[in-house]
Design a protein around this motif. Structure first.
Motif, PDB file in Angstrom:
ATOM      1  N   GLY A  69     -12.478  33.459 -58.676  1.00 52.49           N
ATOM      2  CA  GLY A  69     -13.625  33.335 -59.262  1.00 52.49           C
ATOM      3  C   GLY A  69     -14.104  31.929 -59.112  1.00 52.49           C
ATOM      4  N   SER A  70     -15.608  31.947 -59.301  1.00 52.90           N
ATOM      5  CA  SER A  70     -16.236  30.712 -58.779  1.00 52.90           C
ATOM      6  C   SER A  70     -17.064  30.305 -59.913  1.00 52.90           C
ATOM      7  CB  SER A  70     -17.345  30.905 -57.602  1.00 52.90           C
ATOM      8  OG  SER A  70     -18.451  31.598 -57.880  1.00 52.90           O
ATOM      9  N   ASP A  71     -17.611  28.816 -59.965  1.00 51.02           N
ATOM     10  CA  ASP A  71     -18.190  28.370 -60.800  1.00 51.02           C
ATOM     11  C   ASP A  71     -19.749  28.817 -60.886  1.00 51.02           C
ATOM     12  OD1 ASP A  71     -19.326  27.299 -58.518  1.00 51.02           O
ATOM     13  OD2 ASP A  71     -18.612  25.371 -58.860  1.00 51.02           O
ATOM     14  N   ASN A  72     -20.229  29.819 -60.077  1.00 44.04           N
ATOM     15  CA  ASN A  72     -21.521  30.305 -60.236  1.00 44.04           C
ATOM     16  C   ASN A  72     -21.426  31.786 -60.377  1.00 44.04           C
ATOM     17  OD1 ASN A  72     -20.963  31.602 -57.608  1.00 44.04           O
ATOM     18  ND2 ASN A  72     -22.689  30.727 -56.560  1.00 44.04           N
ATOM     19  N   GLY A  73     -20.114  32.446 -60.639  1.00 44.26           N
ATOM     20  CA  GLY A  73     -20.030  33.883 -61.061  1.00 44.26           C
ATOM     21  C   GLY A  73     -19.703  34.581 -60.004  1.00 44.26           C
ATOM     22  N   THR A  74     -19.559  34.324 -58.889  1.00 48.59           N
ATOM     23  CA  THR A  74     -19.148  34.874 -57.645  1.00 48.59           C
ATOM     24  C   THR A  74     -17.567  35.374 -57.768  1.00 48.59           C
ATOM     25  OG1 THR A  74     -20.522  33.888 -56.258  1.00 48.59           O
ATOM     26  CG2 THR A  74     -18.894  35.219 -55.284  1.00 48.59           C
ATOM     27  N   GLU A 115     -23.188  30.711 -65.758  1.00 45.74           N
ATOM     28  CA  GLU A 115     -22.615  31.757 -65.751  1.00 45.74           C
ATOM     29  C   GLU A 115     -21.261  31.943 -64.953  1.00 45.74           C
ATOM     30  OE1 GLU A 115     -25.573  34.289 -64.366  1.00 45.74           O
ATOM     31  OE2 GLU A 115     -26.897  34.173 -65.854  1.00 45.74           O
ATOM     32  N   GLY A 116     -20.733  30.646 -64.715  1.00 51.57           N
ATOM     33  CA  GLY A 116     -19.471  30.574 -63.977  1.00 51.57           C
ATOM     34  C   GLY A 116     -18.269  31.411 -64.376  1.00 51.57           C
ATOM     35  N   ILE A 117     -17.449  31.714 -63.592  1.00 55.52           N
ATOM     36  CA  ILE A 117     -16.126  32.508 -64.124  1.00 55.52           C
ATOM     37  C   ILE A 117     -14.989  31.563 -64.591  1.00 55.52           C
ATOM     38  CG2 ILE A 117     -14.084  33.954 -63.460  1.00 55.52           C
ATOM     39  CD1 ILE A 117     -16.203  35.154 -61.610  1.00 55.52           C
ATOM     40  N   VAL A 118     -14.630  31.786 -65.974  1.00 54.22           N
ATOM     41  CA  VAL A 118     -13.695  30.622 -66.441  1.00 54.22           C
ATOM     42  C   VAL A 118     -12.240  31.282 -66.450  1.00 54.22           C
ATOM     43  CG1 VAL A 118     -12.886  29.651 -68.710  1.00 54.22           C
ATOM     44  CG2 VAL A 118     -15.479  29.776 -68.118  1.00 54.22           C
ATOM     45  N   SER A 119     -12.092  32.473 -66.480  1.00 53.06           N
ATOM     46  CA  SER A 119     -10.757  33.062 -66.265  1.00 53.06           C
ATOM     47  C   SER A 119     -10.938  34.487 -65.818  1.00 53.06           C
ATOM     48  CB  SER A 119      -9.910  32.693 -67.383  1.00 53.06           C
ATOM     49  OG  SER A 119     -10.635  33.610 -68.511  1.00 53.06           O
ATOM     50  N   ILE A 120      -9.718  34.809 -65.163  1.00 51.35           N
ATOM     51  CA  ILE A 120      -9.500  36.334 -64.853  1.00 51.35           C
ATOM     52  C   ILE A 120      -8.332  36.721 -65.286  1.00 51.35           C
ATOM     53  CG2 ILE A 120      -9.641  37.890 -62.902  1.00 51.35           C
ATOM     54  CD1 ILE A 120     -11.315  36.159 -61.261  1.00 51.35           C
ATOM     55  N   ASP A 121      -8.118  37.794 -65.887  1.00 46.10           N
ATOM     56  CA  ASP A 121      -6.658  38.360 -66.292  1.00 46.10           C
ATOM     57  C   ASP A 121      -6.504  40.078 -65.686  1.00 46.10           C
ATOM     58  OD1 ASP A 121      -4.296  38.124 -67.170  1.00 46.10           O
ATOM     59  OD2 ASP A 121      -4.827  38.316 -69.334  1.00 46.10           O
ATOM     60  N   ILE A 122      -5.346  40.269 -65.621  1.00 49.95           N
ATOM     61  CA  ILE A 122      -5.118  41.632 -65.380  1.00 49.95           C
ATOM     62  C   ILE A 122      -3.933  42.239 -65.919  1.00 49.95           C
ATOM     63  CG2 ILE A 122      -4.247  43.089 -63.060  1.00 49.95           C
ATOM     64  CD1 ILE A 122      -5.215  40.904 -61.367  1.00 49.95           C
ATOM     65  N   SER A 123      -4.323  43.552 -66.354  1.00 48.98           N
ATOM     66  CA  SER A 123      -3.474  44.172 -67.669  1.00 48.98           C
ATOM     67  C   SER A 123      -1.991  44.408 -66.608  1.00 48.98           C
ATOM     68  CB  SER A 123      -3.864  45.428 -67.802  1.00 48.98           C
ATOM     69  OG  SER A 123      -4.009  46.511 -66.661  1.00 48.98           O
TER      70      SER A 123
END
Length: 230
Positions: A69-74, A115-123
Motif C-alpha cells: 500500500g502507498s501513501d497516495n492510496g495505490t 487518502e493514503g493506505i495506513v494498513s492492510i490485513d487479510i483474513s
C-alpha cells in the motif's frame, strides 16, 4: 550483508516465509534471505514516469506473495515466482501481478496523501482483504477478485480477463465527507438529500432519520455537480 544505506532508508518490513521484505519511502522494495539482498524492486507500484511518486506505507504477506500500500492510496500485488532468471542473469523471486489506483487520482499530491493506505490485513482463510486509509475510510476486497485461481492460470483468456478487470473495493462509509462538500441537491418527493464532495464520493442522506443511506466513490473532477430526481 544488509548495507547501511538500505537500513537507514527502511520504513516498512514484513516476513514472507523465509524471506524478509523491506521497503522505503521511495517505493523501493528489498527481498532478503539470511540478511542478503536477493531481489531489488525499484518500481513496486508499476507506475509510469508521469504518475506522482509515492512511498510504501503497508506491507502484508500472504501464502502466494505480498500486498503493498502507498501513501497516495495505490495498491499493488506481487506473487511468488518460479525463481527464473531474467535477461540480466538475475533471479526474480517475486513478480508483479497488478496494481490498483485510488479513484480521483487526478488530485494534487497533497490531496492524494490524505487518502493514503495506513494498513492492510487479510483474513485467516485468505478469502477477504481489509484496507484502512488515512482519511478513516475502511474498504474490503475479496481475494478471488484479486488473485487468479488455478483454473484461471490454466486458461489464458480467463486470466487475461481477470487482470484487465479494474479492482473494485467495497467501502464501509461512516457517513461524513472527508473534505469540502461541493454540491447539494434535495429530492422534492422524498426526504433525501444528495451531496458531492472533493473526496470523490456521492452520498445520499435521509433527513427524516438523520442517516447516510448510500455512498459511492467515483473518479471525478474537482468541479463536481449533481442532481437528484424528484
Amino acid at each position: 550483508m544488509l548495507g547501511s544505506k538500505i537500513k537507514d532508508s527502511l520504513v516498512r518490513e514484513k516476513y514472507h516465509r523465509a524471506n524478509w521484505i523491506v521497503a522505503n519511502e521511495h517505493a523501493t522494495v528489498y527481498v532478503l534471505y539470511k540478511f542478503q539482498v536477493i531481489q531489488t524492486i525499484t518500481n513496486c507500484f508499476s507506475l509510469s514516469d508521469n504518475d506522482p511518486k509515492c512511498g510504501v506505507t503497508a506491507i502484508t504477506p500472504f501464502s502466494k506473495g505480498f500486498l503493498l500500500g502507498s501513501d497516495n492510496g495505490t495498491l499493488s500485488v506481487w506473487v511468488k515466482s518460479e525463481e527464473v532468471e531474467n535477461e540480466m542473469g538475475q533471479k526474480s523471486y517475486y513478480d508483479f501481478l497488478r496494481t490498483r489506483r485510488r479513484p480521483g487520482d487526478k488530485k494534487g499530491d497533497a490531496e492524494a496523501k490524505k487518502e493514503g493506505i495506513v494498513s492492510i490485513d487479510i483474513s485467516p482463510g485468505e478469502d477477504m482483504i481489509a484496507i484502512c486509509f488515512k482519511n478513516n475510510d475502511l474498504a474490503t476486497l475479496s481475494m478471488s477478485s484479486l488473485i487468479p485461481s488455478t483454473a484461471d492460470v490454466l486458461d489464458p483468456l480467463a486470466l487475461r480477463r481477470l487482470l484487465e478487470t479494474e479492482i473494485q473495493l467495497d467501502y464501509l462509509y461512516n457517513g461524513f465527507h472527508n473534505g469540502p462538500v461541493t454540491c447539494v441537491d434535495i429530492c422534492m418527493q422524498r426526504p433525501l438529500i444528495a451531496t458531492c464532495g472533493k473526496d470523490s464520493t456521492i452520498r445520499i442522506w435521509n433527513y427524516s432519520n438523520f442517516k447516510c443511506e448510500l455512498a459511492s466513490v467515483f473518479s471525478v473532477l474537482e468541479d463536481q455537480k449533481g442532481d437528484i430526481n424528484p
